[in-house]
Design a protein around this motif. Structure first.
Motif, PDB file in Angstrom:
ATOM      1  N   LEU A  38       0.826  -1.207   0.000  1.00 27.29           N
ATOM      2  CA  LEU A  38       0.000   0.000   0.000  1.00 27.29           C
ATOM      3  C   LEU A  38       0.865   1.265   0.000  1.00 27.29           C
ATOM      4  O   LEU A  38       0.574   2.228  -0.705  1.00 27.29           O
ATOM      5  CB  LEU A  38      -0.930  -0.009   1.211  1.00 27.29           C
ATOM      6  N   GLU A  39       1.955   1.240   0.765  1.00 28.07           N
ATOM      7  CA  GLU A  39       2.827   2.412   0.829  1.00 28.07           C
ATOM      8  C   GLU A  39       3.560   2.636  -0.488  1.00 28.07           C
ATOM      9  O   GLU A  39       3.606   3.759  -0.996  1.00 28.07           O
ATOM     10  CB  GLU A  39       3.831   2.249   1.969  1.00 28.07           C
ATOM     11  N   GLN A  40       4.113   1.576  -1.080  1.00 28.16           N
ATOM     12  CA  GLN A  40       4.849   1.733  -2.329  1.00 28.16           C
ATOM     13  C   GLN A  40       3.931   2.061  -3.490  1.00 28.16           C
ATOM     14  O   GLN A  40       4.266   2.868  -4.351  1.00 28.16           O
ATOM     15  CB  GLN A  40       5.639   0.461  -2.653  1.00 28.16           C
ATOM     16  N   GLY A  41       2.769   1.426  -3.521  1.00 29.72           N
ATOM     17  CA  GLY A  41       1.842   1.714  -4.604  1.00 29.72           C
ATOM     18  C   GLY A  41       1.401   3.156  -4.595  1.00 29.72           C
ATOM     19  O   GLY A  41       1.331   3.816  -5.635  1.00 29.72           O
ATOM     20  N   GLY A  42       1.147   3.677  -3.389  1.00 29.02           N
ATOM     21  CA  GLY A  42       0.723   5.064  -3.287  1.00 29.02           C
ATOM     22  C   GLY A  42       1.818   6.027  -3.691  1.00 29.02           C
ATOM     23  O   GLY A  42       1.593   6.979  -4.426  1.00 29.02           O
ATOM     24  N   SER A  43       3.069   5.734  -3.245  1.00 26.26           N
ATOM     25  CA  SER A  43       4.167   6.648  -3.565  1.00 26.26           C
ATOM     26  C   SER A  43       4.512   6.605  -5.041  1.00 26.26           C
ATOM     27  O   SER A  43       5.034   7.562  -5.593  1.00 26.26           O
ATOM     28  CB  SER A  43       5.408   6.279  -2.737  1.00 26.26           C
ATOM     29  N   ALA A  44       4.180   5.484  -5.699  1.00 29.67           N
ATOM     30  CA  ALA A  44       4.489   5.364  -7.128  1.00 29.67           C
ATOM     31  C   ALA A  44       3.337   5.831  -8.001  1.00 29.67           C
ATOM     32  O   ALA A  44       3.421   5.780  -9.219  1.00 29.67           O
ATOM     33  CB  ALA A  44       4.832   3.909  -7.469  1.00 29.67           C
ATOM     34  N   GLY A  45       2.246   6.255  -7.377  1.00 25.93           N
ATOM     35  CA  GLY A  45       1.112   6.740  -8.144  1.00 25.93           C
ATOM     36  C   GLY A  45       0.295   5.644  -8.781  1.00 25.93           C
ATOM     37  O   GLY A  45      -0.465   5.873  -9.714  1.00 25.93           O
ATOM     38  N   ARG A  46       0.451   4.410  -8.295  1.00 24.29           N
ATOM     39  CA  ARG A  46      -0.316   3.305  -8.868  1.00 24.29           C
ATOM     40  C   ARG A  46      -0.940   2.479  -7.740  1.00 24.29           C
ATOM     41  O   ARG A  46      -0.879   1.252  -7.731  1.00 24.29           O
ATOM     42  CB  ARG A  46       0.565   2.431  -9.752  1.00 24.29           C
TER      43      ARG A  46
END
Length: 348
Positions: free
Chosen positions: A267-275
Motif C-alpha cells: 500500500l505504501e509503495q503503490g501510493g508513492s508510485a502513483g499506482r
C-alpha cells in the motif's frame, strides 16, 4: 595454475579485507577441472593483506588480472569488473567462499547443452554448518531444490533463487538488462528479477558445487541493503510492474506478521508510485483471525476464495513465514482450482 587459449568464462572476484579467507578461494579456483577461465580480481580498498595476496597470485598465473579501486563498494566493483571481462560468460565468486573442482565445468556444460538458459547457479552448502533448524539451512534446502527453470520462476519472489556467488550469466543477456545497478537494495536479486522480466530462463545445476561461508564479515549480515525490508521493497516494485493481472482483486494469504508487513509495504509503495492498488482481503487458516479487519480488508477462510470477487477471480500473494506453510498453502489452492503464477505467487 596454467591455461591456454581464450577464456570460456570471466570470473568477477571483488575483494575487500579478505586476507583470512582468500587463500582457500584461490586454491579452489586453481583446482577447477575447467582451466579456460580468466579471473578479474578487484581489491576494493582493503586495509589488510588482500592486495599482496592478489598480486602474488597474478604474478604466477597469467589468467588473473588485477583491478584496483578505492573502496567504492560492491556494485561499483562489479560494474568495473564486468566491463573489463573478455568472455561471453560472466561468473561470480566471493573471496571468502570455496568452489568445488567441477563447479565451472558443470555450469559450462549446462549452458552449452541448453541454449535457452540465460543464467545458472549451483547447489550450495553453508559452512561452518549452521545450527539445526536455522533459516540458513531452510534457505540451503530451498535453493538446492530449484533445478529447473519452472521452479526458479515459480519461487522467483520467495527469495533470490540463484545464490549470487554461484552465478554464471550470458553476457548478452546481462548487458541487455543493464548489468548491475545500485538501487540501495540487493544488487544480485535486482539483476535476477530484471532477467526474468526480460523473459530470460534461469536454473541451478542440481549438484552442490559451492561452499558458502557464514560469519559476521558477510555484507548480508552487516548492511541494511540486504535486510528483509530491502528485499520486500524490491519484490513489490517488480510485482507491481505488470506481474499481477489487472482487474483482479488482490488478496494476501497470511494475516500474521509477514503478511501484514507485505500488505503495508504494498500500500505504501503503490501510493508513492502513483499506482495504488488496494488489498481486497486476507486469507488465513487461524480461526481466531477470521473476520478481523486489517488495513481495511477482511480476513477470509480459504474456502471463501472461490466465491470471492463478484466479477473476477482473486489474485493471491502468499506471505506466510512459517516453515512448511508454503507447500501446504499450494496444496490447498490447487484443491480449490487455483493455478500457480496464473492465480497466485509465493512472496515469502
Amino acid at each position: 595454475m596454467t591455461g591456454a587459449g581464450a577464456p570460456r568464462v570471466s570470473i568477477l572476484l571483488p575483494c575487500r579485507d579478505a586476507e583470512p579467507f582468500l587463500g582457500a578461494c584461490i586454491e579452489s579456483l586453481a583446482a577447477q577441472s575447467e582451466p579456460r577461465f580468466e579471473v578479474l580480481a578487484l581489491d576494493d580498498g582493503s586495509r589488510d593483506g588482500t592486495g599482496p595476496l592478489l598480486r602474488a597470485w597474478a604474478e604466477r598465473d597469467a589468467r588473473v588480472r588485477l583491478v584496483e579501486r578505492d573502496g567504492s563498494g560492491i556494485v561499483a566493483a562489479l560494474c568495473r569488473l564486468s566491463g573489463e571481462a573478455r568472455s561471453p560468460l560472466l561468473a561470480r565468486m566471493d573471496a571468502d567462499d570455496v568452489a568445488r573442482p567441477d563447479r565451472l565445468a558443470a555450469q559450462l556444460r549446462l549452458l552449452a547443452r541448453r541454449s535457452g538458459i540465460a543464467a545458472c547457479g549451483t547447489g550450495v552448502r553453508y559452512f561452518p554448518r549452521p545450527r539445526h533448524g536455522s533459516g540458513y539451512l531452510r534457505y540451503e534446502r530451498w535453493i538446492n531444490g530449484l533445478t529447473e527453470p519452472a521452479a526458479v520462476e515459480r519461487d522467483l519472489f520467495v527469495e533470490c533463487p540463484i545464490a549470487h556467488p554461484t552465478l554464471i550469466v550470458r553476457r548478452d543477456a546481462f548487458e541487455a538488462v543493464g548489468g548491475y545497478r545500485d538501487t540501495a537494495g540487493p544488487e544480485d536479486y535486482d539483476l535476477i528479477l530484471r532477467l526474468s522480466a526480460a523473459g530470460c530462463r534461469m536454473t541451478n545445476v542440481p549438484q552442490v558445487l559451492h561452499e558458502w561461508r557464514l560469519g559476521p564479515h558477510r555484507l548480508s549480515e552487516r548492511s541494511d541493503r540486504y535486510g528483509p525490508d530491502a528485499f520486500r521493497r524490491l519484490k513489490i516494485a517488480y510485482l507491481a510492474n505488470g506481474r499481477i493481472p489487472a482487474g483482479r482483486p488482490l488478496v494476501i494469504w497470511g494475516a500474521g506478521k509477514v503478511g501484514k508487513a507485505f500488505a503495508r509495504g504494498w500500500l505504501e509503495q503503490g501510493g508513492s508510485a502513483g499506482r495504488a492498488r488496494s488489498v481486497e482481503a486476507f486469507v488465513d487458516l487461524d480461526p481466531r483471525k477470521i473476520g478481523q479487519n486489517i488495513h481495511g480488508a477482511v480476513v477470509l477462510r480459504p474456502e471463501d476464495l472461490p466465491a470471492f470477487g463478484a466479477s473476477a477471480r482473486p489474485y493471491m500473494l502468499l506471505a506466510v513465514g512459517t516453515p512448511g506453510a508454503r507447500s501446504e498453502i499450494r496444496e490447498a489452492l490447487q484443491a480449490l482450482g487455483f493455478a500457480e503464477i496464473e492465480d497466485y505467487r509465493a512472496v515469502a
